[in-house]
Design a protein around this motif. Structure first.
Motif, PDB file in Angstrom:
ATOM      1  N   SER A  39       0.824  -1.208   0.000  1.00  0.00           N
ATOM      2  CA  SER A  39       0.000   0.000   0.000  1.00  0.00           C
ATOM      3  C   SER A  39       0.855   1.253   0.000  1.00  0.00           C
ATOM      4  N   VAL A  40       1.930   1.263   0.788  1.00  0.00           N
ATOM      5  CA  VAL A  40       2.836   2.413   0.826  1.00  0.00           C
ATOM      6  C   VAL A  40       3.507   2.595  -0.525  1.00  0.00           C
ATOM      7  N   ALA A  41       3.933   1.508  -1.159  1.00  0.00           N
ATOM      8  CA  ALA A  41       4.566   1.596  -2.481  1.00  0.00           C
ATOM      9  C   ALA A  41       3.597   2.157  -3.504  1.00  0.00           C
ATOM     10  N   GLN A  42       2.327   1.739  -3.445  1.00  0.00           N
ATOM     11  CA  GLN A  42       1.329   2.267  -4.368  1.00  0.00           C
ATOM     12  C   GLN A  42       1.153   3.759  -4.160  1.00  0.00           C
ATOM     13  N   ALA A  43       1.045   4.182  -2.909  1.00  0.00           N
ATOM     14  CA  ALA A  43       0.854   5.599  -2.615  1.00  0.00           C
ATOM     15  C   ALA A  43       2.060   6.414  -3.063  1.00  0.00           C
ATOM     16  N   ASP A  44       3.265   5.887  -2.877  1.00  0.00           N
ATOM     17  CA  ASP A  44       4.472   6.606  -3.293  1.00  0.00           C
ATOM     18  C   ASP A  44       4.548   6.778  -4.803  1.00  0.00           C
ATOM     19  N   ASN A  45       4.012   5.829  -5.555  1.00  0.00           N
ATOM     20  CA  ASN A  45       4.066   5.881  -7.010  1.00  0.00           C
ATOM     21  C   ASN A  45       2.848   6.542  -7.633  1.00  0.00           C
ATOM     22  N   ALA A  46       1.884   6.919  -6.819  1.00  0.00           N
ATOM     23  CA  ALA A  46       0.658   7.516  -7.337  1.00  0.00           C
ATOM     24  C   ALA A  46       0.935   8.924  -7.865  1.00  0.00           C
ATOM     25  N   PRO A  47       0.493   9.202  -9.085  1.00  0.00           N
ATOM     26  CA  PRO A  47       0.688  10.540  -9.654  1.00  0.00           C
ATOM     27  C   PRO A  47      -0.380  11.520  -9.175  1.00  0.00           C
ATOM     28  N   VAL A  48      -0.628  11.519  -7.879  1.00  0.00           N
ATOM     29  CA  VAL A  48      -1.659  12.360  -7.282  1.00  0.00           C
ATOM     30  C   VAL A  48      -1.277  13.821  -7.446  1.00  0.00           C
ATOM     31  N   GLY A  49      -2.242  14.642  -7.803  1.00  0.00           N
ATOM     32  CA  GLY A  49      -2.004  16.069  -7.961  1.00  0.00           C
ATOM     33  C   GLY A  49      -2.756  16.619  -9.149  1.00  0.00           C
ATOM     34  N   LEU A  50      -2.372  17.825  -9.547  1.00  0.00           N
ATOM     35  CA  LEU A  50      -3.031  18.511 -10.660  1.00  0.00           C
ATOM     36  C   LEU A  50      -2.170  18.386 -11.912  1.00  0.00           C
ATOM     37  N   TRP A  51      -2.793  17.941 -12.993  1.00  0.00           N
ATOM     38  CA  TRP A  51      -2.107  17.719 -14.273  1.00  0.00           C
ATOM     39  C   TRP A  51      -2.847  18.454 -15.378  1.00  0.00           C
ATOM     40  N   PHE A 108      -5.987  -3.451 -29.595  1.00  0.00           N
ATOM     41  CA  PHE A 108      -4.666  -3.016 -30.045  1.00  0.00           C
ATOM     42  C   PHE A 108      -4.636  -1.557 -30.493  1.00  0.00           C
ATOM     43  N   PHE A 109      -5.768  -0.903 -30.498  1.00  0.00           N
ATOM     44  CA  PHE A 109      -5.849   0.487 -30.938  1.00  0.00           C
ATOM     45  C   PHE A 109      -5.766   1.397 -29.722  1.00  0.00           C
ATOM     46  N   TYR A 110      -4.863   2.372 -29.788  1.00  0.00           N
ATOM     47  CA  TYR A 110      -4.694   3.247 -28.630  1.00  0.00           C
ATOM     48  C   TYR A 110      -4.255   4.643 -29.043  1.00  0.00           C
ATOM     49  N   ARG A 111      -4.398   5.551 -28.094  1.00  0.00           N
ATOM     50  CA  ARG A 111      -3.914   6.922 -28.232  1.00  0.00           C
ATOM     51  C   ARG A 111      -3.271   7.283 -26.898  1.00  0.00           C
ATOM     52  N   THR A 112      -2.080   7.857 -26.972  1.00  0.00           N
ATOM     53  CA  THR A 112      -1.354   8.236 -25.768  1.00  0.00           C
ATOM     54  C   THR A 112      -1.151   9.741 -25.762  1.00  0.00           C
ATOM     55  N   GLN A 113      -1.442  10.365 -24.637  1.00  0.00           N
ATOM     56  CA  GLN A 113      -1.204  11.792 -24.456  1.00  0.00           C
ATOM     57  C   GLN A 113      -0.156  11.984 -23.373  1.00  0.00           C
ATOM     58  N   SER A 114       0.587  13.086 -23.479  1.00  0.00           N
ATOM     59  CA  SER A 114       1.507  13.505 -22.419  1.00  0.00           C
ATOM     60  C   SER A 114       0.835  14.620 -21.640  1.00  0.00           C
ATOM     61  N   TRP A 115       0.684  14.428 -20.346  1.00  0.00           N
ATOM     62  CA  TRP A 115       0.162  15.465 -19.470  1.00  0.00           C
ATOM     63  C   TRP A 115       1.325  16.038 -18.677  1.00  0.00           C
ATOM     64  N   ILE A 116       1.231  17.309 -18.326  1.00  0.00           N
ATOM     65  CA  ILE A 116       2.305  17.936 -17.550  1.00  0.00           C
ATOM     66  C   ILE A 116       1.750  18.411 -16.206  1.00  0.00           C
ATOM     67  N   LEU A 117       2.626  18.404 -15.221  1.00  0.00           N
ATOM     68  CA  LEU A 117       2.239  18.853 -13.885  1.00  0.00           C
ATOM     69  C   LEU A 117       1.779  20.299 -13.963  1.00  0.00           C
ATOM     70  N   SER A 118       0.624  20.570 -13.401  1.00  0.00           N
ATOM     71  CA  SER A 118       0.057  21.913 -13.442  1.00  0.00           C
ATOM     72  C   SER A 118       0.862  22.852 -12.552  1.00  0.00           C
ATOM     73  N   GLU A 119       1.053  24.080 -13.035  1.00  0.00           N
ATOM     74  CA  GLU A 119       1.758  25.073 -12.228  1.00  0.00           C
ATOM     75  C   GLU A 119       0.973  25.385 -10.957  1.00  0.00           C
ATOM     76  N   SER A 120      -0.371  25.246 -10.998  1.00  0.00           N
ATOM     77  CA  SER A 120      -1.157  25.502  -9.789  1.00  0.00           C
ATOM     78  C   SER A 120      -0.918  24.447  -8.731  1.00  0.00           C
ATOM     79  N   ALA A 121      -0.342  23.292  -9.113  1.00  0.00           N
ATOM     80  CA  ALA A 121      -0.057  22.243  -8.138  1.00  0.00           C
ATOM     81  C   ALA A 121       1.034  22.670  -7.181  1.00  0.00           C
ATOM     82  N   SER A 122       1.874  23.597  -7.593  1.00  0.00           N
ATOM     83  CA  SER A 122       2.978  24.014  -6.742  1.00  0.00           C
ATOM     84  C   SER A 122       2.636  25.246  -5.914  1.00  0.00           C
ATOM     85  N   ASP A 123       1.407  25.796  -6.072  1.00  0.00           N
ATOM     86  CA  ASP A 123       1.005  26.982  -5.312  1.00  0.00           C
ATOM     87  C   ASP A 123       0.721  26.639  -3.863  1.00  0.00           C
TER      88      ASP A 123
END
Length: 145
Positions: free
Chosen positions: A17-29, A130-145
């Motif tokens: 559970s701790v490993a999952q929480a540490d790897n979670a991309p929690v926040g604003l993207w 087998f059909f997919y689309r991948t997007q790149s999301w970036i950390l939101s600047e408001s996440a660091s406020d």
């Protein structure tokens, strides 16, 4: 002896559970538009138990002020896009967050979903077979406020 086996099992589940929480991309993207390359919305990723979820909290320069999900089905039909849960029930398998779904509010379709980090980007893949689309999301600047 049984006590130590139970204690060991409990400690192992806690470590997972701790490993999952540490790897979670929690926040604003910020989601990035495939065509323009501009930020399109801000999604808040959050945990419920050991599952990852995401909801739209802001639209950046929307075409209309308060859009609703006209193409969605079920309980999400005609719900406001802001506040809409678009990522549901992803679990961590050691490398990826997967085994859940992502909703595209523009077309109302849900796709299987896989999420992983590459440096400071969050890679978000929606797929059917087998059909997919991948997007790149970036950390939101408001996440660091």
């Amino acid at each position: 002896m049984k006590f130590f086996a139970v204690l060991s099992g409990f400690m192992m589940m806690t470590l997972v559970s701790v490993a999952q929480a540490d790897n979670a991309p929690v926040g604003l993207w910020n989601t990035i538009d495939d065509t323009s390359g501009e930020a399109k919305s801000t999604v808040e990723l959050y945990m419920e138990g050991d599952r990852l979820y995401g909801r739209i909290i802001e639209l950046i320069n929307p075409d209309e002020p308060n859009p609703v999900c006209e193409q969605c089905t079920g309980e999400k039909l005609n719900q406001p896009v802001i506040g809409l849960t678009i990522i549901e029930g992803l679990s961590f398998d050691g490398d990826y967050w997967s085994d859940g779904e992502i909703l595209d509010p523009e077309n109302g379709k849900s796709y299987d979903c896989r999420i992983w980090r590459e440096g400071n980007k969050l890679m978000v893949r929606g797929y059917i077979g087998f059909f997919y689309r991948t997007q790149s999301w970036i950390l939101s600047e408001s996440a660091s406020d």
